[in-house]
Design a protein around this motif. Structure first.
Motif, PDB file in Angstrom:
ATOM      1  N   PHE A 178       0.828  -1.205   0.000  1.00 17.93           N
ATOM      2  CA  PHE A 178       0.000   0.000   0.000  1.00 17.93           C
ATOM      3  C   PHE A 178       0.862   1.255   0.000  1.00 17.93           C
ATOM      4  CE2 PHE A 178      -2.213   3.413   2.301  1.00 17.93           C
ATOM      5  CZ  PHE A 178      -3.309   3.580   1.484  1.00 17.93           C
ATOM      6  N   LEU A 179       1.867   1.304   0.868  1.00 21.60           N
ATOM      7  CA  LEU A 179       2.737   2.477   0.957  1.00 21.60           C
ATOM      8  C   LEU A 179       3.503   2.707  -0.343  1.00 21.60           C
ATOM      9  CD1 LEU A 179       4.090   2.073   4.598  1.00 21.60           C
ATOM     10  CD2 LEU A 179       2.401   3.737   3.770  1.00 21.60           C
ATOM     11  N   TRP A 180       3.949   1.630  -0.971  1.00 21.63           N
ATOM     12  CA  TRP A 180       4.681   1.744  -2.226  1.00 21.63           C
ATOM     13  C   TRP A 180       3.760   2.216  -3.355  1.00 21.63           C
ATOM     14  CZ3 TRP A 180       4.727  -1.551  -6.729  1.00 21.63           C
ATOM     15  CH2 TRP A 180       5.746  -1.234  -7.631  1.00 21.63           C
ATOM     16  N   LEU A 181       2.569   1.630  -3.422  1.00 24.87           N
ATOM     17  CA  LEU A 181       1.619   2.014  -4.473  1.00 24.87           C
ATOM     18  C   LEU A 181       1.108   3.440  -4.281  1.00 24.87           C
ATOM     19  CD1 LEU A 181      -0.468  -1.275  -4.770  1.00 24.87           C
ATOM     20  CD2 LEU A 181       1.235  -0.408  -6.401  1.00 24.87           C
ATOM     21  N   ARG A 218      -1.146  11.111   2.879  1.00 25.20           N
ATOM     22  CA  ARG A 218      -0.784   9.691   2.859  1.00 25.20           C
ATOM     23  C   ARG A 218      -0.848   9.102   4.270  1.00 25.20           C
ATOM     24  NH1 ARG A 218       4.534   9.957  -0.335  1.00 25.20           N
ATOM     25  NH2 ARG A 218       3.774  11.419  -1.857  1.00 25.20           N
ATOM     26  N   ARG A 219      -0.456   9.883   5.244  1.00 21.29           N
ATOM     27  CA  ARG A 219      -0.498   9.410   6.631  1.00 21.29           C
ATOM     28  C   ARG A 219      -1.939   9.111   7.062  1.00 21.29           C
ATOM     29  NH1 ARG A 219       2.715  12.616  11.004  1.00 21.29           N
ATOM     30  NH2 ARG A 219       4.348  11.539   9.903  1.00 21.29           N
ATOM     31  N   ALA A 220      -2.861  10.014   6.741  1.00 24.02           N
ATOM     32  CA  ALA A 220      -4.266   9.791   7.095  1.00 24.02           C
ATOM     33  C   ALA A 220      -4.826   8.563   6.381  1.00 24.02           C
ATOM     34  CB  ALA A 220      -5.100  11.024   6.751  1.00 24.02           C
ATOM     35  N   GLY A 230      -6.787   3.157   6.634  1.00 23.77           N
ATOM     36  CA  GLY A 230      -6.856   1.861   5.959  1.00 23.77           C
ATOM     37  C   GLY A 230      -6.075   0.767   6.651  1.00 23.77           C
ATOM     38  N   ALA A 231      -4.827   1.084   7.015  1.00 24.31           N
ATOM     39  CA  ALA A 231      -3.948   0.063   7.590  1.00 24.31           C
ATOM     40  C   ALA A 231      -3.989   0.046   9.111  1.00 24.31           C
ATOM     41  CB  ALA A 231      -2.516   0.293   7.118  1.00 24.31           C
ATOM     42  N   GLY A 232      -4.603   1.030   9.717  1.00 23.32           N
ATOM     43  CA  GLY A 232      -4.719   1.067  11.179  1.00 23.32           C
ATOM     44  C   GLY A 232      -6.129   0.711  11.613  1.00 23.32           C
ATOM     45  N   ILE A 233      -7.005   1.678  11.537  1.00 15.47           N
ATOM     46  CA  ILE A 233      -8.384   1.485  11.991  1.00 15.47           C
ATOM     47  C   ILE A 233      -9.093   0.405  11.176  1.00 15.47           C
ATOM     48  CG2 ILE A 233     -10.640   2.626  12.236  1.00 15.47           C
ATOM     49  CD1 ILE A 233      -8.938   5.266  12.653  1.00 15.47           C
ATOM     50  N   GLY A 234      -8.994   0.515   9.848  1.00 14.96           N
ATOM     51  CA  GLY A 234      -9.658  -0.464   8.982  1.00 14.96           C
ATOM     52  C   GLY A 234      -9.145  -1.872   9.197  1.00 14.96           C
ATOM     53  N   MET A 235      -7.825  -2.013   9.333  1.00 10.28           N
ATOM     54  CA  MET A 235      -7.239  -3.342   9.540  1.00 10.28           C
ATOM     55  C   MET A 235      -7.665  -3.924  10.878  1.00 10.28           C
ATOM     56  SD  MET A 235      -5.463  -5.811   8.334  1.00 10.28           S
ATOM     57  CE  MET A 235      -4.375  -5.283   7.043  1.00 10.28           C
ATOM     58  N   ALA A 236      -7.725  -3.122  11.917  1.00  5.38           N
ATOM     59  CA  ALA A 236      -8.158  -3.625  13.230  1.00  5.38           C
ATOM     60  C   ALA A 236      -9.590  -4.150  13.172  1.00  5.38           C
ATOM     61  CB  ALA A 236      -8.034  -2.518  14.279  1.00  5.38           C
ATOM     62  N   LEU A 237     -10.480  -3.380  12.584  1.00  4.66           N
ATOM     63  CA  LEU A 237     -11.877  -3.819  12.473  1.00  4.66           C
ATOM     64  C   LEU A 237     -11.997  -5.052  11.577  1.00  4.66           C
ATOM     65  CD1 LEU A 237     -13.615  -0.337  12.070  1.00  4.66           C
ATOM     66  CD2 LEU A 237     -13.592  -1.801  14.117  1.00  4.66           C
ATOM     67  N   GLN A 292     -12.036  -2.112   5.295  1.00  7.21           N
ATOM     68  CA  GLN A 292     -10.863  -1.250   5.162  1.00  7.21           C
ATOM     69  C   GLN A 292     -11.085  -0.150   4.126  1.00  7.21           C
ATOM     70  OE1 GLN A 292      -8.114  -4.912   5.092  1.00  7.21           O
ATOM     71  NE2 GLN A 292      -6.799  -3.181   5.614  1.00  7.21           N
ATOM     72  N   LEU A 293     -11.655  -0.510   2.980  1.00  5.94           N
ATOM     73  CA  LEU A 293     -11.932   0.491   1.944  1.00  5.94           C
ATOM     74  C   LEU A 293     -12.916   1.542   2.446  1.00  5.94           C
ATOM     75  CD1 LEU A 293     -12.151  -1.726  -1.265  1.00  5.94           C
ATOM     76  CD2 LEU A 293     -10.413   0.005  -0.745  1.00  5.94           C
ATOM     77  N   LEU A 294     -13.912   1.099   3.202  1.00  8.20           N
ATOM     78  CA  LEU A 294     -14.883   2.038   3.752  1.00  8.20           C
ATOM     79  C   LEU A 294     -14.202   3.018   4.706  1.00  8.20           C
ATOM     80  CD1 LEU A 294     -17.834   2.940   3.977  1.00  8.20           C
ATOM     81  CD2 LEU A 294     -18.112   1.271   5.808  1.00  8.20           C
ATOM     82  N   CYS A 295     -13.279   2.517   5.508  1.00  7.08           N
ATOM     83  CA  CYS A 295     -12.545   3.399   6.419  1.00  7.08           C
ATOM     84  C   CYS A 295     -11.726   4.427   5.641  1.00  7.08           C
ATOM     85  CB  CYS A 295     -11.638   2.583   7.346  1.00  7.08           C
ATOM     86  SG  CYS A 295     -12.541   1.668   8.612  1.00  7.08           S
ATOM     87  N   VAL A 296     -11.047   3.991   4.561  1.00 11.08           N
ATOM     88  CA  VAL A 296     -10.271   4.923   3.741  1.00 11.08           C
ATOM     89  C   VAL A 296     -11.206   5.933   3.077  1.00 11.08           C
ATOM     90  CG1 VAL A 296      -8.803   5.148   1.688  1.00 11.08           C
ATOM     91  CG2 VAL A 296      -8.368   3.323   3.326  1.00 11.08           C
TER      92      VAL A 296
END
Length: 149
Positions: A31-34, A110-112, A117-124, A94-98
């Protein structure tokens, strides 16, 4: 001391978490690279990184955490389709969170995008994936106890 009824669940959680960390690393790294050097929009980057993470997760769970689960014949394909469905549901979370963060709240850095996506979305999504994976994909008749109590 861990009771015998809890030991299988503890081992299952540890195996699932280990595989999850590897899948998370693949997902986040891609994700970070893309999103960065490649310059893709956040939803496309998240969708593509999901495919990588999902592949790592299925392989790790099938060969590690749930290696004693029989994967023969037609059931193997049904299990894979169930795994794909569970992970697609997690990806949608995850997509919904993003989408909510980036487009709804206007947090466009990018941080948000990474946090949503990778923080809140991934946890849920992880909670949903654990429940779905053990309930619909690698359901073992010999399993002792339930993770819900």
């Amino acid at each position: 001391m861990v009771s015998l009824a809890r030991r299988p669940l503890t081992q299952e959680l540890l195996g699932f978490a280990t595989v999850g960390v590897l899948a998370y690393a693949a997902d986040l790294g891609l994700f970070l690279w893309l999103r960065g050097p490649v310059g893709l929009d956040p939803l496309t980057a998240k969708a593509l990184s999901f495919v990588a993470g999902c592949s790592v997760a299925y392989t790790g769970n099938a060969l590690g955490t749930y290696r004693h689960h029989p994967l023969r014949g037609p059931r193997r394909y049904a299990d894979f389709l169930a795994f794909l469905a569970v992970n697609l549901a997690g990806a949608l979370v995850q997509l919904l969170c993003v989408a909510v963060s980036h487009y709804g709240l206007g947090l466009t850095s990018r941080r948000a995008d990474t946090v949503s996506g990778a923080g809140i979305g991934m946890a849920l999504a992880t909670v949903l994936r654990f429940w779905g994976t053990r309930t619909w994909v690698f359901r073992g008749e010999g399993r002792v106890g339930s993770w819900t109590g």
